[in-house]
Design a protein around this motif. Structure first.
Motif, PDB file in Angstrom:
ATOM      1  N   LYS A   1      -2.487   2.595  -0.690  1.00 36.37           N
ATOM      2  CA  LYS A   1      -3.315   2.129   0.289  1.00 36.37           C
ATOM      3  C   LYS A   1      -4.530   3.397   0.718  1.00 36.37           C
ATOM      4  O   LYS A   1      -5.531   3.180   1.388  1.00 36.37           O
ATOM      5  CB  LYS A   1      -2.406   2.323   1.648  1.00 36.37           C
ATOM      6  CG  LYS A   1      -1.830   3.635   2.056  1.00 36.37           C
ATOM      7  CD  LYS A   1      -1.036   3.744   3.447  1.00 36.37           C
ATOM      8  CE  LYS A   1      -0.631   5.066   3.664  1.00 36.37           C
ATOM      9  NZ  LYS A   1       0.211   5.163   5.294  1.00 36.37           N
ATOM     10  N   GLU A   2      -4.240   4.278  -0.124  1.00 41.62           N
ATOM     11  CA  GLU A   2      -5.361   5.413  -0.060  1.00 41.62           C
ATOM     12  C   GLU A   2      -6.349   5.243  -1.345  1.00 41.62           C
ATOM     13  O   GLU A   2      -7.309   6.047  -1.148  1.00 41.62           O
ATOM     14  CB  GLU A   2      -4.538   6.914  -0.273  1.00 41.62           C
ATOM     15  CG  GLU A   2      -3.581   7.001   0.862  1.00 41.62           C
ATOM     16  CD  GLU A   2      -2.839   8.417   0.519  1.00 41.62           C
ATOM     17  OE1 GLU A   2      -3.082   9.059  -0.618  1.00 41.62           O
ATOM     18  OE2 GLU A   2      -1.737   8.669   1.272  1.00 41.62           O
TER      19      GLU A   2
ATOM     20  N   SER B   1      -9.607   3.661  -3.352  1.00 44.03           N
ATOM     21  CA  SER B   1     -10.735   2.981  -2.796  1.00 44.03           C
ATOM     22  C   SER B   1     -10.733   1.600  -3.127  1.00 44.03           C
ATOM     23  O   SER B   1      -9.968   1.025  -3.688  1.00 44.03           O
ATOM     24  CB  SER B   1     -12.037   3.712  -3.542  1.00 44.03           C
ATOM     25  OG  SER B   1     -11.961   3.395  -4.805  1.00 44.03           O
TER      26      SER B   1
ATOM     27  N   LYS C   1      -0.307   8.628  -6.348  1.00 48.90           N
ATOM     28  CA  LYS C   1      -1.091   8.405  -4.901  1.00 48.90           C
ATOM     29  C   LYS C   1      -0.720   7.117  -4.371  1.00 48.90           C
ATOM     30  O   LYS C   1      -0.785   6.029  -5.302  1.00 48.90           O
ATOM     31  CB  LYS C   1      -2.647   8.718  -5.005  1.00 48.90           C
ATOM     32  CG  LYS C   1      -3.403   8.667  -3.682  1.00 48.90           C
ATOM     33  CD  LYS C   1      -4.797   9.046  -4.180  1.00 48.90           C
ATOM     34  CE  LYS C   1      -5.743   9.230  -2.920  1.00 48.90           C
ATOM     35  NZ  LYS C   1      -7.161   9.513  -3.323  1.00 48.90           N
ATOM     36  N   LYS C   2      -0.408   6.811  -3.131  1.00 51.55           N
ATOM     37  CA  LYS C   2      -0.121   5.355  -2.407  1.00 51.55           C
ATOM     38  C   LYS C   2      -1.546   4.734  -2.778  1.00 51.55           C
ATOM     39  O   LYS C   2      -2.474   5.171  -2.632  1.00 51.55           O
ATOM     40  CB  LYS C   2       0.238   5.989  -1.046  1.00 51.55           C
ATOM     41  CG  LYS C   2       1.587   6.232  -0.742  1.00 51.55           C
ATOM     42  CD  LYS C   2       1.826   6.419   0.803  1.00 51.55           C
ATOM     43  CE  LYS C   2       3.430   6.805   1.041  1.00 51.55           C
ATOM     44  NZ  LYS C   2       3.689   7.963   0.259  1.00 51.55           N
TER      45      LYS C   2
ATOM     46  N   LYS D   1      -8.531  -0.174  -6.259  1.00 52.39           N
ATOM     47  CA  LYS D   1      -7.571  -1.173  -6.263  1.00 52.39           C
ATOM     48  C   LYS D   1      -7.898  -2.502  -7.048  1.00 52.39           C
ATOM     49  O   LYS D   1      -7.049  -3.127  -7.418  1.00 52.39           O
ATOM     50  CB  LYS D   1      -7.503  -1.594  -4.520  1.00 52.39           C
ATOM     51  CG  LYS D   1      -6.942  -0.691  -3.815  1.00 52.39           C
ATOM     52  CD  LYS D   1      -6.931  -1.231  -2.098  1.00 52.39           C
ATOM     53  CE  LYS D   1      -6.512  -0.016  -1.173  1.00 52.39           C
ATOM     54  NZ  LYS D   1      -6.672  -0.489   0.084  1.00 52.39           N
TER      55      LYS D   1
ATOM     56  N   GLY E   1       0.769  -1.047  -0.096  1.00 51.50           N
ATOM     57  CA  GLY E   1      -0.078   0.063   0.036  1.00 51.50           C
ATOM     58  C   GLY E   1       0.757   1.420  -0.110  1.00 51.50           C
ATOM     59  O   GLY E   1       0.200   2.285  -0.292  1.00 51.50           O
ATOM     60  N   TYR E   2       2.180   1.029   0.256  1.00 53.25           N
ATOM     61  CA  TYR E   2       2.857   2.461   0.331  1.00 53.25           C
ATOM     62  C   TYR E   2       3.504   2.760  -1.210  1.00 53.25           C
ATOM     63  O   TYR E   2       4.336   3.705  -1.272  1.00 53.25           O
ATOM     64  CB  TYR E   2       4.251   2.149   1.340  1.00 53.25           C
ATOM     65  CG  TYR E   2       3.654   2.009   2.649  1.00 53.25           C
ATOM     66  CD1 TYR E   2       3.629   3.268   3.388  1.00 53.25           C
ATOM     67  CD2 TYR E   2       3.456   0.715   3.396  1.00 53.25           C
ATOM     68  CE1 TYR E   2       2.971   3.236   4.921  1.00 53.25           C
ATOM     69  CE2 TYR E   2       2.763   0.865   4.530  1.00 53.25           C
ATOM     70  CZ  TYR E   2       2.640   2.112   5.445  1.00 53.25           C
ATOM     71  OH  TYR E   2       1.982   1.944   6.674  1.00 53.25           O
TER      72      TYR E   2
ATOM     73  N   THR F   1       3.248   3.746  -5.066  1.00 59.89           N
ATOM     74  CA  THR F   1       2.512   4.248  -6.206  1.00 59.89           C
ATOM     75  C   THR F   1       2.233   3.488  -7.501  1.00 59.89           C
ATOM     76  O   THR F   1       3.053   2.467  -7.623  1.00 59.89           O
ATOM     77  CB  THR F   1       2.664   5.793  -6.354  1.00 59.89           C
ATOM     78  OG1 THR F   1       4.102   5.519  -6.983  1.00 59.89           O
ATOM     79  CG2 THR F   1       2.887   6.690  -4.834  1.00 59.89           C
TER      80      THR F   1
END
Length: 278
Positions: free
Chosen positions: A121-122, A124, A118-119, A128, A82-83, A85
């Motif tokens: 993990k951020e 939706s 954008k990472k 994903k 999740g970290y 991009t």
């Protein structure tokens, strides 16, 4: 493309014994309730868990590195850190896949408006899911294995993913997809055939066209049920008004029982009746 014969896996409270086949050019669905054995089947096919039985991919039981390059995989419990991009994972994909198509990848990322810096993990849930499917399609894979790719998505996001799969299949008539879902109505619109699994066993295999044309639900009162020819009744279930009956010979009952209510069969209806009916 893929053959599975008596794939067996035993746990303390669950046992799997599954056989299925995915033909070249086919999109094949594996449907069933949560816990029916879909994910276990997929993990065994991919060699992620130990199993008994026969699994052949591209005609071979043991995949070499070249074969693995031709597989695109989406598992419900896997993904990139999740970290990272999207920009971060491009060099990773270039390293992993010799045929990684960066132009296609970025075109799909832009089409579905996924932010590149954008990472993850951020993202939706829908973002994903789209990213995982795009990655699976981005290296000219011949066989996609997609485990619950639409789980947790809203109707619009699910429809967008299904369109991606249709386009992917349309580009090459030798590509194939094995896709699982507990949202069986999704698969009704895209799959050529499907397998229904329940408690680790395949209950049914049918072409989707046959199901939609030949299967039906008969809605009968108690007297009509007593008089009904049950030779072509697969399952029946008691209802407040009488019985609902599942048949794969809709034409027979249409011609011989003009007074009973006959509704076209759909995958949801068939699955419910096969699991809950007598």
């Amino acid at each position: 493309m893929l053959k599975v014969k008596h794939l067996k896996k035993n746990y303390a409270s669950f046992s799997l014994d599954c056989s299925l086949e995915v033909k070249p050019g086919y999109m094949t669905g594996l449907i069933g309730q949560n816990g029916a054995g879909k994910s276990t089947t997929f993990k065994a096919i991919l060699g992620l868990i130990h199993y008994e039985g026969l699994v052949e991919v591209f005609g071979r039981q043991t995949l070499n590195e070249e074969d693995k390059q031709l597989l695109g995989v989406v598992l419900s419990d896997s993904g990139f850190s999740g970290y990272l991009t999207i920009s971060d994972i491009i060099p990773i994909l270039k390293h992993l896949y010799k045929s990684f198509d960066q132009t296609f990848f970025l075109r799909m990322v832009n089409q579905f408006e996924l932010p590149k810096n954008k990472k993850i993990k951020e993202f939706s849930t829908g973002m994903k899911a789209k990213l995982k499917v795009i990655v699976a399609m981005s290296h000219q894979a011949k066989l996609l294995i997609l485990d619950e790719p639409t789980a947790g998505l809203d109707v619009i996001a699910r429809d967008e993913l299904l369109d991606m799969m249709r386009d992917y299949m349309a580009e090459d008539d030798q590509r194939s997809i094995l896709i699982s879902s507990h949202i069986s109505s999704d698969l009704e619109t895209i799959c050529d055939d499907f397998y229904m699994i329940h408690n680790g066993r395949v209950m049914m295999h049918e072409d989707t066209d046959v199901l939609l044309s030949d299967y039906a639900l008969l809605k009968v009162d108690f007297k009509q049920f007593e008089q009904l020819d049950k030779d072509y009744i697969l399952k029946y279930k008691k209802e407040s008004y009488g019985y609902s009956c599942l048949t794969n010979q809709k034409q027979y009952y249409t011609e011989n029982y003009p007074d009973i209510v006959i509704e076209n069969g759909h995958i949801d209806d068939v699955m419910t009746m096969m699991i809950r009916g007598e």
